[in-house]
Design an enzyme around this catalytic site. Structure first.
Site, PDB file in Angstrom:
ATOM      1  N   HIS A  17       0.888  -0.809  -0.336  1.00 43.03           N
ATOM      2  CA  HIS A  17       0.452  -0.528  -0.302  1.00 43.03           C
ATOM      3  C   HIS A  17       0.767   1.718   0.014  1.00 43.03           C
ATOM      4  O   HIS A  17       1.755   1.409   0.921  1.00 43.03           O
ATOM      5  CB  HIS A  17      -1.624   0.374   1.218  1.00 43.03           C
TER       6      HIS A  17
ATOM      7  N   ARG B  21     -16.124  11.778   6.445  1.00 40.38           N
ATOM      8  CA  ARG B  21     -14.203  11.925   7.167  1.00 40.38           C
ATOM      9  C   ARG B  21     -13.884  13.025   5.843  1.00 40.38           C
ATOM     10  O   ARG B  21     -13.394  14.017   6.576  1.00 40.38           O
ATOM     11  CB  ARG B  21     -13.040  10.975   7.347  1.00 40.38           C
TER      12      ARG B  21
ATOM     13  N   LYS C 140      -9.193  -2.647   5.532  1.00 43.40           N
ATOM     14  CA  LYS C 140      -8.744  -2.644   4.189  1.00 43.40           C
ATOM     15  C   LYS C 140      -8.139  -3.444   3.324  1.00 43.40           C
ATOM     16  O   LYS C 140      -8.243  -4.629   2.483  1.00 43.40           O
ATOM     17  CB  LYS C 140      -9.074  -1.073   2.471  1.00 43.40           C
TER      18      LYS C 140
ATOM     19  N   SER D  18      -8.362   2.532   9.320  1.00 39.54           N
ATOM     20  CA  SER D  18      -9.107   2.805   7.143  1.00 39.54           C
ATOM     21  C   SER D  18      -8.513   1.717   6.525  1.00 39.54           C
ATOM     22  O   SER D  18      -8.410   0.824   5.380  1.00 39.54           O
ATOM     23  CB  SER D  18      -9.433   3.749   6.776  1.00 39.54           C
TER      24      SER D  18
ATOM     25  N   ASP E 193     -15.360   0.641   6.120  1.00 37.68           N
ATOM     26  CA  ASP E 193     -14.490   1.927   5.730  1.00 37.68           C
ATOM     27  C   ASP E 193     -15.408   2.823   4.602  1.00 37.68           C
ATOM     28  O   ASP E 193     -14.970   3.928   4.880  1.00 37.68           O
ATOM     29  CB  ASP E 193     -13.695   1.161   5.337  1.00 37.68           C
TER      30      ASP E 193
END
Ligand code: URA
Length: 440
Positions: free
Chosen positions: A82, A168, A187, A183, A161
């Site tokens: 990520h 948010r 995922k 968050s 999320d």
């Protein structure tokens, strides 16, 4: 559940129990909490924070709020990376097929760009026929057969999320380390991973502008990923200047193909030009070590480099494209076709050395040309952006191109030309420190 009293507790800084946080997430997904109360709850977390135990509970409850992936045990580790995102950050594109060639399975669930940060899915959708929406069964099938896929999060995965992130985004509560951690990790953990590597970016075009904030986020995510049972490592990288030489959806696909078609690292001209492949190799090498496929990090880098330049990931890329519905002949033809949009040079007004390239300006221009989103449902022009960008430390002659710019038409290009030129600072010698990658 009396949500108002939980809201009061968090507002006053109390620690919420596992059961309380789990019931909040269940009620969120069931649509039982009005947006105004959830928004106030997010703001309470923004100001009060969460202790590590609360962040862990929130993350796991979010992960389990929908479908999770699971893969048969066939000896190939399931891994992913990520990145917190940036300008010209196309690392996922070459990395997924490289990892598949290294014997991993990669169910890469990616996002779309918002603001100046590019999104992997948008880049891939510039490929004729490529589909990013796939069912859970389909994702597992592609990963089992091909070794990798890059897909969108389905409606059924991590719905908590989806709901919380949308709130948010419009309530100024995105920059909260526990909320970002929950968050991102919810995922990634829903992918059923054996190992995860994170590229946490800092700098003027990054989500975290200050290096210390990025370091803090990194420590929290790595700590929690490991505490949740998924071996997790991360590194910090500089996002003051764009990564690679292109910024813009299709142009980043083209740069990916050129990397995957390079046969030797020496054929990538300069040190600065190697930032993209160094990042790809760093991610792959850490995953090789974390999954114990290779013991030593420098041997792992050699292995990743050898496979990256072997030609196999280029073949694997084609397999992934076909599995995800792309028209391979149309893709190859598009790679060779002239630009479908207006192209012009951005020329230097003086000779010297590139001292700085401002990734924020580059990202804003790509967005303003239609390559990025001003709002969630903006329609993108996937062809626009920058290519052949000069990089930090490179010499430049007056009148020579700093980059090529692609825009919808001449008027659109002319409207950004001066701003684009100002992204490059030219001096008599390179200043400061080269954009760097820092190990943690
Ligand atoms: N990316 C995410 O997926 N979530 C965040 O909160 C921030 C960045």
């Amino acid at each position: 559940m009396n949500f108002l009293s939980l809201l009061e507790s968090k507002r006053d800084g109390a620690v919420l129990s596992e059961a309380q946080l789990q019931s909040i997430i269940a009620a969120t997904v069931a649509g039982e909490i009005p947006d105004y109360q959830l928004s106030a709850f997010l703001m309470a977390i923004y100001f009060r924070g969460l202790i590590p135990q609360e962040t862990r509970t929130l993350t796991l409850a979010m992960r389990d709020s929908g479908e999770v992936l699971s893969f048969p045990d066939d000896g190939r580790p399931v891994v992913d990376k990520h990145s917190t995102g940036g300008v010209g950050d196309k690392v996922s594109l070459p990395l997924a097929p490289l990892l598949a060639c290294l014997g991993f399975r990669v169910p890469m669930i990616s996002g779309r760009g918002l603001g100046i940060t590019g999104g992997t899915l948008d880049k891939l959708e510039s490929i004729p026929g490529f589909r990013t929406n796939h069912s859970r069964e389909n994702i597992v099938e592609i990963v089992q057969n091909v070794g990798c896929c890059i897909v969108a999060q389905s409606e059924k995965m991590v719905p908590a999320d989806k709901k919380l992130y949308a709130l948010r985004d419009v309530t100024a509560t995105v920059p909260s380390i526990p909320l970002i951690t929950a968050s991102i990790l919810s995922k990634k953990l829903a992918e059923g991973l054996d190992a995860l590597v994170l590229d946490v970016k800092w700098g003027r075009a990054a989500f975290m502008q200050r290096k210390n904030d990025a370091r803090e986020l990194l420590k929290v995510i790595v700590g929690l990923g490991n505490a949740c049972g998924t071996p997790t490592q991360a590194f910090l990288s500089d996002m003051n200047s764009p990564l690679g030489r292109t910024a813009g959806n299709w142009l980043e696909v083209v740069e990916t193909i050129s990397l995957l078609e390079t046969r030797r690292i020496e054929d990538i001209p300069t040190g600065q030009d190697q930032d993209l492949c160094f990042n790809v190799i760093e991610c792959a090498a850490r995953l090789l070590v974390m999954t114990k496929k290779v013991v030593d990090l420098s041997d792992a880098k050699n292995k990743a480099t050898e496979v990256l330049f072997s030609g196999a990931p280029r073949q694997k890329w084609n397999e992934m494209l076909v599995a995800q519905g792309a028209d391979l002949a149309a893709f190859e033809a598009k790679l060779r076709a002239p630009s479908p949009v207006y192209e012009t040079e951005i020329c230097a007004e003086q000779s010297g050395v590139v001292r700085d390239v401002d990734a924020r300006i580059i990202g804003e221009i790509v967005r303003d040309l239609g390559g990025g989103r001003l709002e969630a449902n903006s329609i993108l022009n996937l062809e626009v952006g920058f290519l052949q960008m000069k990089k930090w430390g490179e010499p430049i002659e007056k009148g020579e191109p700093l980059a090529l710019l692609r825009a919808e038409n001449e008027a659109a290009a002319n409207a950004v030309l001066e701003r684009a030129r100002a992204a490059w600072e030219i001096g008599t010698e390179a200043s400061g420190i080269a954009p760097s990658q820092e190990e943690i």
